[in-house]
Scaffold this motif. Structure first.
Motif, short mmCIF file in Angstrom:
data_model
loop_
_atom_site.label_atom_id
_atom_site.label_comp_id
_atom_site.label_asym_id
_atom_site.label_seq_id
_atom_site.Cartn_x
_atom_site.Cartn_y
_atom_site.Cartn_z
N GLU A 183 0.85 -1.18 0.00
CA GLU A 183 0.00 0.00 0.00
C GLU A 183 0.90 1.24 0.00
O GLU A 183 2.04 1.18 0.44
CB GLU A 183 -0.89 0.01 1.24
CG GLU A 183 -1.89 -1.12 1.31
CD GLU A 183 -3.01 -0.99 0.29
OE1 GLU A 183 -3.25 0.16 -0.18
OE2 GLU A 183 -3.62 -2.01 -0.05
N PRO A 184 0.41 2.36 -0.51
CA PRO A 184 1.21 3.59 -0.45
C PRO A 184 1.59 3.92 0.99
O PRO A 184 0.82 3.70 1.93
CB PRO A 184 0.27 4.65 -1.04
CG PRO A 184 -0.62 3.87 -1.97
CD PRO A 184 -0.85 2.56 -1.28
N GLY A 185 2.80 4.43 1.15
CA GLY A 185 3.30 4.79 2.47
C GLY A 185 4.77 4.45 2.60
O GLY A 185 5.44 4.11 1.63
N GLU A 186 5.27 4.55 3.82
CA GLU A 186 6.68 4.27 4.10
C GLU A 186 6.84 2.79 4.44
O GLU A 186 6.11 2.25 5.26
CB GLU A 186 7.16 5.13 5.27
CG GLU A 186 7.11 6.63 5.00
CD GLU A 186 8.21 7.10 4.06
OE1 GLU A 186 9.20 6.36 3.89
OE2 GLU A 186 8.07 8.19 3.49
N HIS A 187 7.83 2.16 3.81
CA HIS A 187 8.10 0.76 4.04
C HIS A 187 9.60 0.55 4.19
O HIS A 187 10.40 1.28 3.59
CB HIS A 187 7.59 -0.10 2.88
CG HIS A 187 6.12 -0.02 2.65
ND1 HIS A 187 5.23 -0.89 3.23
CD2 HIS A 187 5.37 0.85 1.91
CE1 HIS A 187 4.00 -0.58 2.85
NE2 HIS A 187 4.06 0.47 2.05
N GLU A 188 9.98 -0.45 4.97
CA GLU A 188 11.37 -0.87 5.02
C GLU A 188 11.50 -2.17 4.24
O GLU A 188 10.86 -3.17 4.58
CB GLU A 188 11.86 -1.07 6.45
CG GLU A 188 13.34 -1.43 6.53
CD GLU A 188 13.86 -1.54 7.94
OE1 GLU A 188 14.35 -2.64 8.30
OE2 GLU A 188 13.77 -0.55 8.69
N ILE A 189 12.30 -2.14 3.19
CA ILE A 189 12.48 -3.29 2.33
C ILE A 189 13.96 -3.63 2.29
O ILE A 189 14.78 -2.80 1.87
CB ILE A 189 11.95 -3.01 0.91
CG1 ILE A 189 10.42 -2.77 0.97
CG2 ILE A 189 12.27 -4.17 -0.03
CD1 ILE A 189 9.81 -2.38 -0.36
N ALA A 190 14.31 -4.80 2.77
CA ALA A 190 15.71 -5.26 2.82
C ALA A 190 16.60 -4.25 3.54
O ALA A 190 17.74 -4.03 3.16
CB ALA A 190 16.23 -5.53 1.41
N GLY A 191 16.04 -3.63 4.58
CA GLY A 191 16.82 -2.69 5.37
C GLY A 191 16.91 -1.30 4.79
O GLY A 191 17.62 -0.44 5.33
N ILE A 192 16.19 -1.03 3.70
CA ILE A 192 16.20 0.28 3.03
C ILE A 192 14.82 0.92 3.14
O ILE A 192 13.80 0.25 2.92
CB ILE A 192 16.59 0.13 1.55
CG1 ILE A 192 17.98 -0.51 1.40
CG2 ILE A 192 16.53 1.47 0.82
CD1 ILE A 192 19.11 0.30 1.96
N GLN A 193 14.80 2.20 3.47
CA GLN A 193 13.53 2.92 3.53
C GLN A 193 13.04 3.24 2.13
O GLN A 193 13.78 3.81 1.32
CB GLN A 193 13.67 4.22 4.34
CG GLN A 193 13.88 4.00 5.82
CD GLN A 193 12.74 3.23 6.47
OE1 GLN A 193 12.95 2.19 7.10
NE2 GLN A 193 11.54 3.74 6.33
N VAL A 194 11.80 2.86 1.86
CA VAL A 194 11.19 3.07 0.54
C VAL A 194 9.86 3.76 0.74
O VAL A 194 9.01 3.30 1.50
CB VAL A 194 10.98 1.72 -0.19
CG1 VAL A 194 10.31 1.94 -1.54
CG2 VAL A 194 12.31 0.99 -0.35
N ARG A 195 9.69 4.87 0.02
CA ARG A 195 8.39 5.55 0.03
C ARG A 195 7.62 5.12 -1.20
O ARG A 195 8.05 5.33 -2.34
CB ARG A 195 8.57 7.07 0.02
CG ARG A 195 7.23 7.83 0.02
CD ARG A 195 7.45 9.32 -0.02
NE ARG A 195 8.13 9.79 1.17
CZ ARG A 195 8.71 10.98 1.30
NH1 ARG A 195 8.72 11.81 0.27
NH2 ARG A 195 9.30 11.32 2.42
N VAL A 196 6.48 4.49 -0.97
CA VAL A 196 5.66 3.95 -2.05
C VAL A 196 4.49 4.89 -2.30
O VAL A 196 3.81 5.33 -1.38
CB VAL A 196 5.14 2.54 -1.69
CG1 VAL A 196 4.24 2.00 -2.80
CG2 VAL A 196 6.30 1.60 -1.43
N GLY A 197 4.29 5.22 -3.56
CA GLY A 197 3.15 6.02 -3.97
C GLY A 197 2.33 5.28 -5.01
O GLY A 197 2.67 4.17 -5.44
N SER A 198 1.23 5.90 -5.42
CA SER A 198 0.36 5.31 -6.42
C SER A 198 0.00 6.37 -7.45
O SER A 198 -0.35 7.49 -7.09
CB SER A 198 -0.90 4.75 -5.77
OG SER A 198 -1.78 4.22 -6.74
#
Length: 226
Positions: free
Chosen positions: A104-119
């Protein structure tokens, strides 16, 4: 795939792998280098597991952005975490790939990296053609819009800008880059262009790039540190 990084590797390195496929090598909070790969599709030359990829991020389930055979090659028999939007799980389950997390859109930690997901909606190819959900990613100063002229929330250091597609005109990309005004623009999404048109598009992009934006044209396998 590029060779393993040396000890002098910048904390942030971007390598283009063809069409919209990009490898990002970023420093995690613990100082280790993590590798995220974006959109390994069927217009990218066959990939291998030469570099151990920590996760795959997919903007949307179109074959030029996600190809099951590319995922299988990257995984090399292990369970490789794959992230994307709504519908990606069902798209890949038909190929027997189940290690999918729909974001879902928002802030996520993926493999130890901060990722901001948008749509952002996929740009229209034809009014009668259904289009999938399209995610955008902001990762370590890089903004990947997928198949959309989406705007990041703030200033972008590196913009991955579409160069050729059935849903765009070159004028639209030039205007898009001018509106985003990134520090650096890297042309992507060019696997459907012949060499002459690719050169033409990137030449015009350079000519009309906004002041303060550097255009970095990378052949597949070439990297930049930022």
């Amino acid at each position: 795939m590029p060779n393993e990084p040396t000890a002098s590797l910048s904390p942030r390195r971007l390598t283009t792998l063809g069409h919209s496929c990009v490898l990002l090598e970023l420093a995690a909070a613990d100082g280790s280098v993590r590798r995220l790969i974006l959109d390994p599709g069927n217009l990218t030359a066959p990939l291998t597991a030469t570099v151990a990829v920590d996760a795959v991020l997919i903007t949307h389930p179109h074959p030029d952005h996600v190809d099951p055979s590319q995922l299988a090659a990257l995984a090399a028999g292990r369970e490789l975490p794959i992230f994307g939007g709504a519908g990606l799980g069902s798209y890949l389950s038909e190929a027997g790939i189940d290690a999918v997390t729909e974001l879902e859109p928002g802030e996520h930690e993926i493999a130890g990296i901060q990722v901001r997901v948008g749509s952002a909606p996929h740009e229209v190819i034809h009014p009668a053609l259904p289009l999938p959900a399209n995610l955008t990613y902001e990762i370590g100063g890089v903004f990947a819009p997928g198949d959309a002229f989406a705007r990041p929330e703030g200033q972008t250091e590196v913009l991955l800008a579409p160069t050729g597609a059935p849903w765009m005109k070159l004028l639209e990309t030039i205007s898009y880059v001018a509106e985003v005004a990134p520090q650096r623009m890297v042309p992507v999404h060019d696997g459907g262009l012949g060499p002459a048109h690719r050169t033409l598009h990137t030449t015009v992009m350079k000519k009309f790039a906004p002041e303060g934006t550097e255009v970095s044209v990378l052949a597949p396998g070439q990297s930049l540190e930022f």
